[in-house]
Design a protein around this motif. Structure first.
Motif, PDB file in Angstrom:
ATOM      1  N   PRO A 132       0.840  -1.210   0.000  1.00  0.00           N
ATOM      2  CA  PRO A 132       0.000   0.000   0.000  1.00  0.00           C
ATOM      3  C   PRO A 132       0.871   1.255   0.000  1.00  0.00           C
ATOM      4  O   PRO A 132       1.897   1.310   0.676  1.00  0.00           O
ATOM      5  CB  PRO A 132      -0.798  -0.115   1.305  1.00  0.00           C
ATOM      6  CG  PRO A 132      -0.082  -1.109   2.145  1.00  0.00           C
ATOM      7  CD  PRO A 132       0.715  -1.991   1.234  1.00  0.00           C
ATOM      8  N   GLY A 133       0.445   2.249  -0.733  1.00  0.00           N
ATOM      9  CA  GLY A 133       1.253   3.447  -0.917  1.00  0.00           C
ATOM     10  C   GLY A 133       1.474   4.244   0.354  1.00  0.00           C
ATOM     11  O   GLY A 133       2.459   4.974   0.466  1.00  0.00           O
ATOM     12  N   ASP A 134       0.570   4.088   1.342  1.00  0.00           N
ATOM     13  CA  ASP A 134       0.710   4.838   2.600  1.00  0.00           C
ATOM     14  C   ASP A 134       2.041   4.569   3.283  1.00  0.00           C
ATOM     15  O   ASP A 134       2.568   5.416   4.000  1.00  0.00           O
ATOM     16  CB  ASP A 134      -0.394   4.445   3.590  1.00  0.00           C
ATOM     17  CG  ASP A 134      -1.745   4.279   2.941  1.00  0.00           C
ATOM     18  OD1 ASP A 134      -1.848   3.436   2.023  1.00  0.00           O
ATOM     19  OD2 ASP A 134      -2.676   4.982   3.350  1.00  0.00           O
ATOM     20  N   VAL A 135       2.549   3.361   3.076  1.00  0.00           N
ATOM     21  CA  VAL A 135       3.813   2.961   3.699  1.00  0.00           C
ATOM     22  C   VAL A 135       4.935   3.935   3.332  1.00  0.00           C
ATOM     23  O   VAL A 135       5.889   4.108   4.081  1.00  0.00           O
ATOM     24  CB  VAL A 135       4.163   1.524   3.216  1.00  0.00           C
ATOM     25  CG1 VAL A 135       5.605   1.165   3.504  1.00  0.00           C
ATOM     26  CG2 VAL A 135       3.218   0.516   3.837  1.00  0.00           C
ATOM     27  N   PHE A 136       4.789   4.562   2.159  1.00  0.00           N
ATOM     28  CA  PHE A 136       5.861   5.419   1.659  1.00  0.00           C
ATOM     29  C   PHE A 136       5.654   6.889   2.016  1.00  0.00           C
ATOM     30  O   PHE A 136       6.320   7.757   1.479  1.00  0.00           O
ATOM     31  CB  PHE A 136       6.000   5.247   0.135  1.00  0.00           C
ATOM     32  CG  PHE A 136       6.199   3.812  -0.250  1.00  0.00           C
ATOM     33  CD1 PHE A 136       7.455   3.234  -0.161  1.00  0.00           C
ATOM     34  CD2 PHE A 136       5.132   3.029  -0.653  1.00  0.00           C
ATOM     35  CE1 PHE A 136       7.636   1.902  -0.476  1.00  0.00           C
ATOM     36  CE2 PHE A 136       5.307   1.697  -0.973  1.00  0.00           C
ATOM     37  CZ  PHE A 136       6.558   1.130  -0.886  1.00  0.00           C
TER      38      PHE A 136
END
Lengths: 388, 161
Positions: free
Chosen positions: A347-351
């Protein structure tokens, strides 16, 4: 007696992908698009050089900054490929992966309370690295409408004018965005105007499609305020050999070397021999791998469009960054996709900020696996599509 | 350029669909079809076939690499000899090579006896051929650019940064 963690260690949350990793471990036949490393093996010539160095008993420490011949080769390589001129004796340090170079730079130049602006979405280690160094990360979200490029507007909006340093990575992990010379010029001007140090992670520089990579250090007035990170993990498929390097002005590299010589001492010797050979004779292997990634990139982008998921036109690295369909957060999508279809994505939130609502899809995997994974993603999206 | 790219993809895997090739090259499917048609009609692409690991089948084929030396006269050239040999269905590949011998011939049959008989009764009697040396293939490790081992397992972690 219990160990009491240092505040700066406590301040850093566990990795956002750990939970997904545990779910993936429980399942059979997971196709992983969650890997940030090549699926190719290290070119044979480089492996042979590593083996030969072991057979010859070359297992001692090297010079702290790395073998002199390797630094010379790196200097020639970056001059040839990226128009970067660095003195191998004083302006290059060989490290245990580019990650060590990033850590050294943060520890060398970030004082407690210093602010480091981080262009996000970004590689997951910058923020913890700044915190471990005692600094304060300042997220600078980039946006899809700007092609995930770092802009002066984004820097100003985030308050980066007051920061002490700026770190970014282009070609970008996780978006696959690149920055052209024209894109970098205003950022360079901003850095000069506000006296920011710049840490430019260019580990994916070779993986630039449809054009040439430009290093911000080649722009006027930037060489003296920039440390460039690069390494052999991505383009030379040498992740496990842990070999990277940093380029910068002599005093900056000298400062990083001071920490390096008391901690790592020197980068792995065997890996240095592999890297020397990689630069000497593996340019064709690199080109072939880059061609393969480029084909897979086109394939994956085309499939996402067909599936009906909006996807950013990635032009570098080996990731693409589609938007999750409405009704899901990125985390929900990634978890349910993994549970229902056995496809691992991140998931992009990790970045960090700017990554929400997106998925990082790595296409560093074979075409048949990609084809199957995309078919499963399509089935997942179809299954969960709401009524028209 | 697109011709070369399509050709490379077909060599990598001739079973890539037109759709897959179109996606990988950013061409339209109709353009891919046109390129493939052109490659086929001009004889650049001569055919498509499977790369087989015969060792995995019970009724495996017997294959041999045969070195041939020839002596030519004024009326006969290499092409004439090659044309005569290439017509035999047992001959799977035939190449004129430099070095210690003239032709490198790949022969396939159902048994060692069949291949031996073919070489001794059909090939050796060709008037220009002065010597044959037959090497039976014992194990194949790579065919058509494809390694025939079990391949490396992907032991990367499912998630890496």
């Amino acid at each position: 007696m219990t160990f009491e963690l240092a505040d700066r260690v406590q301040a850093v949350p566990p990795s956002g992908i750990r939970r997904f990793f545990e779910i993936a471990e429980e399942r059979d036949e997971v196709i992983s698009l969650g890997v940030g490393e090549p699926d190719f093996s290290t070119p044979w010539a480089a492996r042979d050089a590593a083996i030969a160095s072991l057979e010859q008993g070359k297992t001692s420490y090297t010079a702290n900054r790395g073998r002199a011949d390797l630094r010379e080769s790196i200097a020639d390589y970056v001059a040839d490929r990226f128009d970067l001129g660095y003195d191998p004796d004083e302006e290059i340090i060989v490290t245990a992966g580019a990650s060590e170079a990033v850590d050294l730079a943060f520890r060398a130049f970030v004082d407690p309370g210093d602010t480091v602006a981080i262009a996000q979405p970004s590689y997951v280690s910058y923020e913890p690295g700044v915190v471990f160094a005692g600094g304060e990360p300042l997220p600078v979200p980039t946006h899809e409408e700007d092609d995930f490029r770092l802009t002066v507007d984004a820097l100003e909006d985030a308050g980066a004018a007051d920061a002490d340093a700026l770190v970014f990575c282009y070609p970008n992990n996780p978006t696959g965005a690149i920055m052209t010379r024209a894109d970098l010029e205003p950022v360079a001007e901003f850095a000069r105007e506000h006296d920011l140090l710049v840490f430019a992670d260019e580990i994916y520089a070779e993986l630039t499609y449809d054009g040439e990579h430009t290093s911000i250090a080649t722009l006027p007035g930037m060489r003296e305020r920039t440390v460039v990170f690069n390494g052999f993990s991505k383009a030379h498929a040498m992740t496990g050999l842990r070999l990277g390097y940093a380029l910068g002005p002599a005093d900056a590299i000298g400062a990083m070397n001071k920490i390096h010589q008391y901690t790592m001492l020197s980068a792995p010797t065997t890996a240095q021999y592999a890297a020397l050979e990689a630069l000497d004779s593996c340019a064709n292997d690199v080109r072939e791998m880059v061609d393969q990634y480029d084909r897979r990139r086109r394939f994956v982008l085309s499939r996402f469009r067909e599936i009906g998921m909006d996807v950013f036109e990635a032009r570098g690295a080996f990731y693409c960054f589609p938007e999750v369909p409405e009704g899901f957060t990125a985390e929900e999508f990634a978890e349910e996709l993994l549970r229902e279809q056995g496809v691992a994505v991140v998931p992009g939130d990790v970045f960090g900020e700017g990554g929400a609502g997106h998925l990082r899809i790595s296409y560093a995997t074979g075409l048949s696996e990609l084809r199957e994974a995309l078919a499963r993603i399509e089935a997942f999206v179809d299954d969960h599509e709401g009524p028209e | 350029m697109s011709e070369r790219e399509v050709l490379e993809l077909l060599r990598e895997n001739a079973r890539y669909s037109t759709e897959d090739i179109a996606r990988m090259t950013d061409l339209e499917e109709s353009e891919v079809e046109a390129v493939v048609e052109e490659l086929e009609s001009t004889g650049v692409v001569r055919g498509y076939r499977a790369v087989v690991d015969w060792d995995r089948l019970e009724d495996e084929k017997v294959r041999a690499e045969v070195e041939l030396n020839v002596e030519l006269d004024r009326e006969t050239n290499y092409g004439d000899v090659a044309e005569r040999l290439a017509r035999f269905p047992q001959v799977k590949a035939l190449r004129l090579v430099s070095g210690d011998y003239d032709f490198d011939m790949e022969v396939e049959g159902d048994s060692i006896r069949e291949v031996s008989m073919f070489v001794s009764e059909k090939v050796a009697p060709v008037p220009e051929i002065t010597q044959t040396v037959t090497h039976y293939v014992m194990t194949s490790y790579k065919e058509g650019g494809i390694e025939l081992g079990d391949g490396d397992e992907d032991d990367r972690l499912s998630y890496t940064p």
